[in-house]
Design an enzyme around this catalytic site. Structure first.
Site: not given
Lengths: 474, 291
Positions: A321, A324-326, A474
């Site tokens: 997770s 996923w953001h960056g 994102f």
């Protein structure tokens, strides 16, 4: 195109009028949604439309092939094809440079100097969102939980649906796609609630997030010489900035979809009233956390099996997770911290303790404050440029040096903006607390409160220092 | 659908009317106050002046009209506004005349970079003219400077709440303050002056700066024309710049060049602004040259 732009103010009524002009002509309505969505996205950079179009066609065809073939090997092969294409795009555009640079650093630390070439690429807006949306479609078809659509128009409109294309909510095909096949009847109640949500979303974005950003940017860009109070308040303001920004976007997206007769899932359910991290994750970015739950956590074994396995699964899901953001270590540490905050609850079997919002008293208020404190500390990593800077930031807070309010009162203009932030945050807490204690999905405005909030948006909103939606990156 | 449209239209109208009332009230309060320079100018009881000072922060903080008056026996006022350029000075002079005032001389504080600008834009502080946006010379001036389809300043003529919203933190609090203190001014005295503190400039690098004076700015011509039409004597004034000089020696009856008048940091607040000590010295020198 940004929701908070003059262009969107023209775009939305035009699309709305045309959409309902084509009432009872479902195909035309879906074509209109598709064209409008591509215009909406192409307004930012039309070149990246080819990515969405390619991803759409691949998943449309793959899903049909998966359904057609009975042989598990073939089905799996097509699923892998979809995963490779979608995650491939994501990998190249979002993570390629990160991996190359991390390898170079790792080799450099043992004395081996490499000089690889990184790519000078722009990250396509919303790629993580629509990629996950299309992935869920092929996975669901593969699992035989969903029958693939025969209509390319419907599928393309589902993938590119403009209200939620660039920053979610990440809608599952099973919920949103069938809505493109049903004739739309205009619902006054639904449209009205949509307008109220749009107004509330704009308030959170323009009054709270953008005004908080004024301080947050300055504090995080230059921490040197700042007092502990300034830094701590900077982190608290970032917590509200990102909430106002992201949940504001979600509210505008959900509200806009309702104007066209579509229902999108709730993405935020008053997360800052959560009493523990587990509850926070049931209330924050729900569409992403449930996506990871269904497509990563449960396939890994979920909460079944021995505790060690459960711990591994929790760790995996939070790290994924974060990633996923960056493509930055800061996001990984942010995910790791949330995992570490969550694990004690799991070990004590308390992770499903606060499933509803009833029984709020002083003790639970203390738990809420503690949970907010943990979340805020983790946000520092999310916002900082590097892990080292985040650690220095936290260190400076806990040195308890000067208690000077510094930047917040450095001039009358700054003091005024501080008051606006305080007022905006107060409004969010009061209005959302009412909805939270009644276990509602969203705030409940009426025409008078909506009118007052609309006026407050114009009178207190930050229009001169507008910032982009954070989650666009994102 | 018709119910939704009907209610949407009704509530949109209610919202627009309410915002217009708030905006008009706020702009009225600003017009009645002394808070920003344009309102201060409009409220000046004295109508005829011997001279006025136009300029940006250099004009505002270098020339002390109070001291100049006492030294020369003439009557002047400082119309300079910080963070502005020639287009705003031109607008300010028009505003001064359109609010019933006159002057014999205009001392225009110039900067080399402002004169060199050939594509001037709307100034950062031009929002202070929003209370007067309905006046043709204000709207026309701002309209001329923008090529945008939608600009909050020019749109304020038709939708006053647009400008009020865009510049809400700059306009709304002063209008509220003016309810209780209509005489309050935003960082200038009763003669329009502001001075930087006594602190002494500590240059990061003492490298001399040589400026090539180029007269590209079209608004200088407009100012000259306006002055000539009204029979005003226009004097260009270059305030001191620490370690600064012009590439070529420029002389003329209508140019007072003080760029290298002061050579010590003790007279400067920063590189282009004098402090109180420098201001006193410069103003005294100017009094001898000006009259």
């Amino acid at each position: 195109m940004l929701f908070n732009s003059f262009t969107f103010l023209i775009f939305l009524p035009v699309v709305f009028a045309l959409f309902w002009l084509f009432r009872k002509q479902l195909l035309l309505q879906n074509i209109l949604i598709l064209i409008a969505s591509y215009v909406f996205y192409g307004w930012w950079d039309w070149r990246f439309l080819s990515l969405i179009a390619f991803s759409t066609i691949v998943d449309y065809l793959v899903a049909l092939q998966i359904e057609k073939s009975e042989a598990p090997r073939i089905r799996k092969l097509f699923l892998i094809l979809s995963l490779v294409v979608n995650l491939g795009f994501l990998g190249v555009f979002k993570y390629y440079n990160f991996f190359v640079e991390s390898f170079v650093e790792a080799f450099s630390s043992v004395g081996i100097e490499l000089s690889p070439s990184t790519l000078n690429i722009i990250l396509p807006v919303g790629i993580s969102f629509y990629t996950f949306q299309t992935l869920s479609y092929t996975i669901d078809v593969y699992r035989k939980e969903l029958t693939p659509t025969r209509s390319l128009i419907n599928f393309a409109a589902y993938v590119a649906f403009f209200p939620q294309l660039v920053a979610g909510p990440i809608e599952r095909a099973a919920k949103l796609l069938p809505q493109f096949s049903v004739e739309k009847k205009f619902s006054y109640e639904l449209a009205r609630s949509g307008i109220y949500l749009i107004i509330w979303g704009f308030f959170k974005k323009v009054v709270v997030a953008d005004n908080c950003a004024f301080f947050v940017n300055q504090i995080f860009e230059n921490t040197e010489g700042r007092s502990s109070v300034e830094l701590f308040l900077g982190a608290v303001l970032f917590a509200f900035q990102i909430y106002g920004d992201f949940s504001g976007y979600s509210d505008i997206a959900i509200g806009t979809a309702r104007l066209f007769g579509f229902r999108l899932m709730t993405n935020f359910k008053f997360p800052y009233f959560s009493r523990d991290i587990a509850e926070f994750w049931r209330r924050w970015h729900i569409s992403l956390s449930t996506w990871f739950r269904d497509y990563v956590y449960i396939p890994l074994g979920g909460s079944r099996g021995p505790k060690t396995l459960q711990l591994r699964n929790v760790m995996v899901i939070f790290l994924v997770s974060g990633f996923w953001h960056g493509a930055n270590w800061t996001f990984l540490v942010w995910g790791l911290l949330h995992a570490l905050f969550f694990i004690p609850l799991l070990l004590q079997n308390k992770n499903r303790k606060n499933l509803n919002s009833s029984g709020y008293d002083f003790r639970t208020f203390a738990s809420t404050l503690y949970c907010f404190f943990l979340v805020t500390i983790a946000w520092i990593f999310f916002r900082a440029v590097s892990v080292t800077e985040a650690l220095l930031y936290i260190q400076q807070i806990f040195l308890f040096g000067s208690l000077d309010l510094g930047i917040f009162i450095q001039s009358s203009k700054y003091a005024l903006l501080s008051l606006i932030c305080l007022f905006g945050i107060g409004c969010i807490l009061i209005i959302e607390y009412g909805a939270f204690t009644k276990d509602r999905e969203e705030v409940n405005l009426n025409k008078f409160s909506a009118l007052i909030i609309s006026c407050l948006i114009l009178l207190l909103g930050s229009f001169k220092n507008q910032s982009d939606f954070i989650y666009f990156q994102f | 659908m018709s119910k939704f449209l009907r209610k949407s239209i009704i509530w949109t109208i209610v919202f627009l009317v309410l915002m217009t009332i708030i905006a008009e009230l706020s702009l009225y309060l600003l017009r009645s106050s002394h808070f920003y320079k344009p309102s201060f100018v409009a409220q000046l009881e004295q109508k005829d002046f011997d001279y006025v000072v136009l300029g940006s922060s250099t004009g505002l903080t270098t020339i002390d009209t109070q001291l100049l008056d006492s030294l020369s026996g003439y009557e002047g006022v400082n119309l300079s506004m910080d963070d502005t350029a020639l287009p705003t000075h031109y607008l300010m002079l028009q505003h001064f005349y359109n609010t019933g005032h006159t002057t014999k001389k205009v001392v225009l504080s110039i900067t080399p970079w402002d004169l060199a600008e050939d594509t001037p834009e709307i100034g950062n502080n031009d929002y202070r003219f929003i209370p007067y946006i309905n006046r043709e010379y204000v709207h026309g001036h701002l309209d001329e400077l923008t090529s945008e389809l939608w600009n909050p300043l020019t749109a304020s003529r038709f939708f006053p709440f647009v400008g009020l919203s865009y510049y809400n933190t700059e306009l709304l609090p002063p209008s509220l303050i003016s309810i209780v203190a209509p005489e309050k001014r935003n960082r200038f005295d009763e003669k329009g002056n502001y001075s930087y503190p006594k602190s002494i400039y500590k240059p990061k690098d003492g490298e001399p700066q040589v400026y090539d004076l180029q007269f590209n700015n079209p608004f200088l011509g407009k100012l000259e024309q306006f002055c000539s039409e009204k029979g005003i004597e226009l004097i260009l004034y270059q305030s001191p710049i620490y370690n600064g000089s012009y590439k070529e020696q420029i002389k003329g009856d209508h140019l007072i060049n003080h760029i290298s008048l002061l050579d010590s940091t003790e007279y400067f607040y920063d590189r282009i602004h004098v402090n109180q000590k420098g201001r006193k010295l410069v103003t005294s020198n100017l009094a001898n040259r000006l009259f």
